[in-house]
Write a protein that holds these residues in place. Structure first.
Motif, PDB file in Angstrom:
ATOM      1  N   GLY A 187       0.771  -1.233   0.000  1.00 35.15           N
ATOM      2  CA  GLY A 187       0.000   0.000   0.000  1.00 35.15           C
ATOM      3  C   GLY A 187       0.804   1.285   0.000  1.00 35.15           C
ATOM      4  N   ALA A 188       2.122   1.214   0.215  1.00 31.54           N
ATOM      5  CA  ALA A 188       2.949   2.429   0.253  1.00 31.54           C
ATOM      6  C   ALA A 188       4.041   2.400  -0.818  1.00 31.54           C
ATOM      7  CB  ALA A 188       3.570   2.610   1.631  1.00 31.54           C
ATOM      8  N   GLY A 189       3.866   1.587  -1.846  1.00 33.21           N
ATOM      9  CA  GLY A 189       4.832   1.541  -2.937  1.00 33.21           C
ATOM     10  C   GLY A 189       6.121   0.843  -2.552  1.00 33.21           C
ATOM     11  N   ILE A 190       7.217   1.387  -3.095  1.00 30.77           N
ATOM     12  CA  ILE A 190       8.550   0.825  -2.879  1.00 30.77           C
ATOM     13  C   ILE A 190       9.395   1.807  -2.085  1.00 30.77           C
ATOM     14  CG2 ILE A 190      10.701   0.229  -4.076  1.00 30.77           C
ATOM     15  CD1 ILE A 190       9.008  -0.925  -6.283  1.00 30.77           C
ATOM     16  N   THR A 191      10.211   1.257  -1.211  1.00 30.01           N
ATOM     17  CA  THR A 191      11.197   2.058  -0.482  1.00 30.01           C
ATOM     18  C   THR A 191      12.576   1.483  -0.767  1.00 30.01           C
ATOM     19  OG1 THR A 191       9.623   2.483   1.303  1.00 30.01           O
ATOM     20  CG2 THR A 191      11.948   2.853   1.786  1.00 30.01           C
ATOM     21  N   LEU A 192      13.508   2.343  -1.134  1.00 29.83           N
ATOM     22  CA  LEU A 192      14.924   1.981  -1.218  1.00 29.83           C
ATOM     23  C   LEU A 192      15.568   2.496   0.059  1.00 29.83           C
ATOM     24  CD1 LEU A 192      15.748   2.918  -4.902  1.00 29.83           C
ATOM     25  CD2 LEU A 192      15.714   0.640  -3.912  1.00 29.83           C
ATOM     26  N   LEU A 193      16.106   1.574   0.861  1.00 31.29           N
ATOM     27  CA  LEU A 193      16.648   1.925   2.161  1.00 31.29           C
ATOM     28  C   LEU A 193      18.129   1.629   2.218  1.00 31.29           C
ATOM     29  CD1 LEU A 193      16.232   2.602   5.254  1.00 31.29           C
ATOM     30  CD2 LEU A 193      15.915   0.129   5.549  1.00 31.29           C
ATOM     31  N   ASN A 194      18.900   2.593   2.698  1.00 32.50           N
ATOM     32  CA  ASN A 194      20.307   2.365   2.996  1.00 32.50           C
ATOM     33  C   ASN A 194      20.392   1.968   4.470  1.00 32.50           C
ATOM     34  OD1 ASN A 194      23.022   2.548   3.725  1.00 32.50           O
ATOM     35  ND2 ASN A 194      23.420   4.141   2.212  1.00 32.50           N
ATOM     36  N   PRO A 195      20.637   0.689   4.770  1.00 27.79           N
ATOM     37  CA  PRO A 195      20.667   0.250   6.170  1.00 27.79           C
ATOM     38  C   PRO A 195      21.782   0.885   7.000  1.00 27.79           C
ATOM     39  CG  PRO A 195      20.534  -1.640   4.692  1.00 27.79           C
ATOM     40  CD  PRO A 195      20.832  -0.433   3.855  1.00 27.79           C
ATOM     41  N   SER A 196      22.824   1.377   6.335  1.00 27.56           N
ATOM     42  CA  SER A 196      23.944   1.969   7.073  1.00 27.56           C
ATOM     43  C   SER A 196      23.601   3.307   7.700  1.00 27.56           C
ATOM     44  CB  SER A 196      25.149   2.167   6.148  1.00 27.56           C
ATOM     45  OG  SER A 196      25.603   0.943   5.677  1.00 27.56           O
ATOM     46  N   ASN A 197      22.842   4.125   6.967  1.00 28.26           N
ATOM     47  CA  ASN A 197      22.577   5.477   7.471  1.00 28.26           C
ATOM     48  C   ASN A 197      21.096   5.831   7.568  1.00 28.26           C
ATOM     49  OD1 ASN A 197      21.807   5.993   4.817  1.00 28.26           O
ATOM     50  ND2 ASN A 197      23.771   6.917   4.271  1.00 28.26           N
ATOM     51  N   GLY A 198      20.209   4.914   7.156  1.00 27.94           N
ATOM     52  CA  GLY A 198      18.776   5.167   7.259  1.00 27.94           C
ATOM     53  C   GLY A 198      18.191   6.003   6.136  1.00 27.94           C
ATOM     54  N   HIS A 199      19.030   6.488   5.212  1.00 29.63           N
ATOM     55  CA  HIS A 199      18.494   7.263   4.087  1.00 29.63           C
ATOM     56  C   HIS A 199      17.567   6.392   3.258  1.00 29.63           C
ATOM     57  CE1 HIS A 199      22.142  10.062   4.462  1.00 29.63           C
ATOM     58  NE2 HIS A 199      21.096  10.650   4.995  1.00 29.63           N
ATOM     59  N   ARG A 200      16.520   7.011   2.741  1.00 32.12           N
ATOM     60  CA  ARG A 200      15.548   6.251   1.966  1.00 32.12           C
ATOM     61  C   ARG A 200      14.955   7.076   0.840  1.00 32.12           C
ATOM     62  NH1 ARG A 200      14.488   7.284   7.175  1.00 32.12           N
ATOM     63  NH2 ARG A 200      12.685   8.544   7.643  1.00 32.12           N
ATOM     64  N   LYS A 201      14.534   6.375  -0.189  1.00 34.35           N
ATOM     65  CA  LYS A 201      13.858   6.980  -1.333  1.00 34.35           C
ATOM     66  C   LYS A 201      12.584   6.194  -1.549  1.00 34.35           C
ATOM     67  CE  LYS A 201      14.373   7.713  -6.331  1.00 34.35           C
ATOM     68  NZ  LYS A 201      13.517   8.833  -6.395  1.00 34.35           N
ATOM     69  N   PHE A 202      11.502   6.894  -1.828  1.00 33.75           N
ATOM     70  CA  PHE A 202      10.213   6.256  -2.025  1.00 33.75           C
ATOM     71  C   PHE A 202       9.814   6.333  -3.490  1.00 33.75           C
ATOM     72  CE2 PHE A 202      10.418   7.967   2.252  1.00 33.75           C
ATOM     73  CZ  PHE A 202      10.190   6.826   3.001  1.00 33.75           C
ATOM     74  N   ILE A 203       9.232   5.248  -3.993  1.00 28.68           N
ATOM     75  CA  ILE A 203       8.709   5.206  -5.356  1.00 28.68           C
ATOM     76  C   ILE A 203       7.256   4.762  -5.244  1.00 28.68           C
ATOM     77  CG2 ILE A 203       8.963   4.196  -7.656  1.00 28.68           C
ATOM     78  CD1 ILE A 203      11.888   3.517  -6.847  1.00 28.68           C
ATOM     79  N   THR A 204       6.345   5.608  -5.732  1.00 30.54           N
ATOM     80  CA  THR A 204       4.910   5.333  -5.591  1.00 30.54           C
ATOM     81  C   THR A 204       4.196   5.592  -6.916  1.00 30.54           C
ATOM     82  OG1 THR A 204       4.325   7.596  -4.959  1.00 30.54           O
ATOM     83  CG2 THR A 204       5.031   6.120  -3.174  1.00 30.54           C
ATOM     84  N   THR A 205       2.882   5.555  -6.875  1.00 28.71           N
ATOM     85  CA  THR A 205       2.085   5.841  -8.071  1.00 28.71           C
ATOM     86  C   THR A 205       2.350   7.265  -8.565  1.00 28.71           C
ATOM     87  OG1 THR A 205       0.215   6.399  -6.625  1.00 28.71           O
ATOM     88  CG2 THR A 205       0.240   4.187  -7.589  1.00 28.71           C
ATOM     89  N   ARG A 206       2.736   8.158  -7.679  1.00 24.31           N
ATOM     90  CA  ARG A 206       3.076   9.529  -8.103  1.00 24.31           C
ATOM     91  C   ARG A 206       4.298   9.557  -9.021  1.00 24.31           C
ATOM     92  NH1 ARG A 206       3.364  11.219  -2.350  1.00 24.31           N
ATOM     93  NH2 ARG A 206       1.436  10.299  -1.689  1.00 24.31           N
ATOM     94  N   ASP A 207       5.095   8.487  -8.938  1.00 22.51           N
ATOM     95  CA  ASP A 207       6.300   8.374  -9.768  1.00 22.51           C
ATOM     96  C   ASP A 207       6.090   7.470 -10.983  1.00 22.51           C
ATOM     97  OD1 ASP A 207       8.093   9.870  -7.909  1.00 22.51           O
ATOM     98  OD2 ASP A 207       7.563   8.194  -6.594  1.00 22.51           O
ATOM     99  N   GLY A 208       4.881   6.934 -11.130  1.00 19.39           N
ATOM    100  CA  GLY A 208       4.579   6.116 -12.300  1.00 19.39           C
ATOM    101  C   GLY A 208       4.257   4.662 -12.038  1.00 19.39           C
ATOM    102  N   ALA A 213       2.070   1.465 -11.300  1.00 19.37           N
ATOM    103  CA  ALA A 213       0.666   1.175 -11.607  1.00 19.37           C
ATOM    104  C   ALA A 213      -0.171   1.099 -10.333  1.00 19.37           C
ATOM    105  CB  ALA A 213       0.556  -0.131 -12.382  1.00 19.37           C
ATOM    106  N   SER A 214       0.452   0.686  -9.234  1.00 23.68           N
ATOM    107  CA  SER A 214      -0.225   0.559  -7.945  1.00 23.68           C
ATOM    108  C   SER A 214       0.819   0.661  -6.842  1.00 23.68           C
ATOM    109  CB  SER A 214      -0.936  -0.797  -7.870  1.00 23.68           C
ATOM    110  OG  SER A 214      -1.385  -1.053  -6.554  1.00 23.68           O
ATOM    111  N   ASP A 215       0.386   1.074  -5.669  1.00 25.08           N
ATOM    112  CA  ASP A 215       1.282   1.104  -4.512  1.00 25.08           C
ATOM    113  C   ASP A 215       1.280  -0.208  -3.736  1.00 25.08           C
ATOM    114  OD1 ASP A 215       2.306   3.653  -4.889  1.00 25.08           O
ATOM    115  OD2 ASP A 215       0.646   4.608  -3.816  1.00 25.08           O
ATOM    116  N   PHE A 216       0.489  -1.182  -4.188  1.00 23.69           N
ATOM    117  CA  PHE A 216       0.472  -2.509  -3.576  1.00 23.69           C
ATOM    118  C   PHE A 216       1.441  -3.385  -4.356  1.00 23.69           C
ATOM    119  CE2 PHE A 216      -0.735  -6.577  -2.110  1.00 23.69           C
ATOM    120  CZ  PHE A 216      -1.356  -6.399  -0.882  1.00 23.69           C
ATOM    121  N   ILE A 217       2.581  -3.683  -3.752  1.00 22.37           N
ATOM    122  CA  ILE A 217       3.688  -4.362  -4.422  1.00 22.37           C
ATOM    123  C   ILE A 217       3.766  -5.817  -3.961  1.00 22.37           C
ATOM    124  CG2 ILE A 217       6.175  -4.318  -4.864  1.00 22.37           C
ATOM    125  CD1 ILE A 217       4.609  -1.766  -5.775  1.00 22.37           C
ATOM    126  N   TYR A 218       3.629  -6.741  -4.900  1.00 20.95           N
ATOM    127  CA  TYR A 218       3.777  -8.166  -4.573  1.00 20.95           C
ATOM    128  C   TYR A 218       5.243  -8.585  -4.577  1.00 20.95           C
ATOM    129  CZ  TYR A 218      -1.228  -8.884  -4.871  1.00 20.95           C
ATOM    130  OH  TYR A 218      -2.569  -8.835  -4.646  1.00 20.95           O
TER     131      TYR A 218
END
Length: 194
Positions: free
Chosen positions: A150-171, A173-178
């Motif tokens: 329901g919240a799309g994809i998150t790219l997480l750097n486990p070393s420093n906690g930085h994260r980037k989010f990819i959702t329907t706003r970025d293209g 098709a759905s924020d529900f990721i299997y």
């Protein structure tokens, strides 16, 4: 045929030693090629739940995610983990081990936990709290690729906690990721509900 109820397969994973393990709606199966059959494990053998949703391997053994907690099988016994041991919820949907930082990431029904150095921890990502973590994989060797329910994809750097989010706003098709995973060519494949 004799146990057709085990035909509901949620995951299949090959161990480093080549053994094939199967997670079904009714237990964990270890394929025995010599017999062309499975050895089955369920709650009767010590698993915390019947339905197996995820399998992963570390130096500690085989980790099993169930709808009722997490388990580590060392080849002899199951050691179980639940909310009493620090998990944020007992429903486990995905597992992924990152060798470089020796951390098992545990995707649950409301957050991400970790297992490192014998301790359960919590990954703090406020933007996806209370969201199921359905898919976990490595991205570019050191990042964690998180697929959510329901919240799309998150790219997480486990070393420093930085994260980037990819959702329907970025293209998307759905924020529900299997599932979200890289192929051998470096392309990111994403399976959504649409």
């Amino acid at each position: 045929e004799k146990e057709s109820f085990r035909n509901i397969i949620h995951c299949i994973k090959q161990a480093p030693d080549g053994t094939i393990w199967v997670g079904s709606a009714f237990g964990l199966g270890k394929y025995i090629p010599e017999k062309d059959d499975f050895q089955w494990f369920s709650r009767d053998e010590g698993l915390p739940g019947y339905s197996i949703s995820a399998i992963e391997f570390t130096d500690d053994g085989i980790w099993i995610g169930t709808g009722n907690g997490l388990s580590c099988y060392d080849g002899n016994t199951f050691k179980n983990f639940g909310t009493k041991e620090g998990l944020t919820a007992n429903g486990i949907w995905s597992l992924h081990y990152m060798k470089w930082n020796k951390t098992l990431f545990i995707g649950g029904e409301i957050s991400i936990n970790t297992y490192k150095d014998g301790k359960i921890g919590v990954v703090d990502i406020p933007e996806i709290v209370n969201t199921s973590i359905i898919s976990l994989n490595t991205y570019q060797d050191s990042l964690l690729l998180v697929g959510t329910g329901g919240a799309g994809i998150t790219l997480l750097n486990p070393s420093n906690g930085h994260r980037k989010f990819i959702t329907t706003r970025d293209g998307l098709a759905s924020d529900f990721i299997y599932f979200a995973s890289l192929d051998n060519e470096g392309y990111l494949w994403i399976g959504t509900e649409k």
